[in-house]
Design a protein around this motif. Sequence first.
Motif, short mmCIF file in Angstrom:
data_model
loop_
_atom_site.label_atom_id
_atom_site.label_comp_id
_atom_site.label_asym_id
_atom_site.label_seq_id
_atom_site.Cartn_x
_atom_site.Cartn_y
_atom_site.Cartn_z
N GLN A 23 30.26 154.12 30.83
CA GLN A 23 30.87 152.79 30.85
C GLN A 23 30.16 151.92 31.87
OE1 GLN A 23 33.35 151.70 28.86
NE2 GLN A 23 33.21 153.64 27.78
N ASN A 24 30.11 150.63 31.58
CA ASN A 24 29.54 149.69 32.52
C ASN A 24 30.53 149.41 33.63
OD1 ASN A 24 28.25 148.51 29.67
ND2 ASN A 24 26.87 148.66 31.38
N PRO A 25 30.03 148.95 34.76
CA PRO A 25 30.96 148.54 35.83
C PRO A 25 31.82 147.36 35.35
CG PRO A 25 28.67 148.44 36.58
CD PRO A 25 28.65 148.84 35.16
N ARG A 26 32.93 147.16 36.02
CA ARG A 26 33.87 146.11 35.61
C ARG A 26 33.27 144.72 35.73
NH1 ARG A 26 39.39 147.40 35.32
NH2 ARG A 26 39.84 145.26 35.94
N TRP A 27 32.28 144.53 36.59
CA TRP A 27 31.71 143.21 36.81
C TRP A 27 30.67 142.84 35.76
CZ3 TRP A 27 26.51 143.57 37.35
CH2 TRP A 27 25.99 144.79 37.79
N TRP A 28 30.27 143.78 34.91
CA TRP A 28 29.16 143.56 33.97
C TRP A 28 29.47 142.44 32.97
CZ3 TRP A 28 24.42 145.64 34.35
CH2 TRP A 28 23.55 145.45 33.29
N ALA A 29 30.57 142.54 32.26
CA ALA A 29 30.89 141.55 31.22
C ALA A 29 31.14 140.15 31.80
CB ALA A 29 32.08 142.01 30.40
N TRP A 80 25.44 146.38 27.33
CA TRP A 80 26.90 146.41 27.46
C TRP A 80 27.47 147.48 26.55
CZ3 TRP A 80 30.73 143.06 24.53
CH2 TRP A 80 32.00 143.17 25.08
#
Length: 81
Positions: A23-29, A80
Amino acid sequence: MPESKRRKKPAYTPPPAPSGPKQNPRWWAPTMVTLMIIGLVWVVTTYLMQSAGPIPGFGNWNLAIGFGVMMIGFVMTMRWR
């Protein structure tokens, strides 16, 4: 007629389950969307100011900066998950 012997097959063992995609970090999107919006606002501002801004003296390079920022956001969409 004699019957042939049956081969003993080993018990079926399923392959190990994959651990799943990372999973991407929460700040990515939010960062991805923010960069695309900032780039769009930069390009629109450049057109509205007739290449005199947002950075005076850069001329049409302001368009390159805006499109570059947008492209960074679009490239982030490919990573993403």
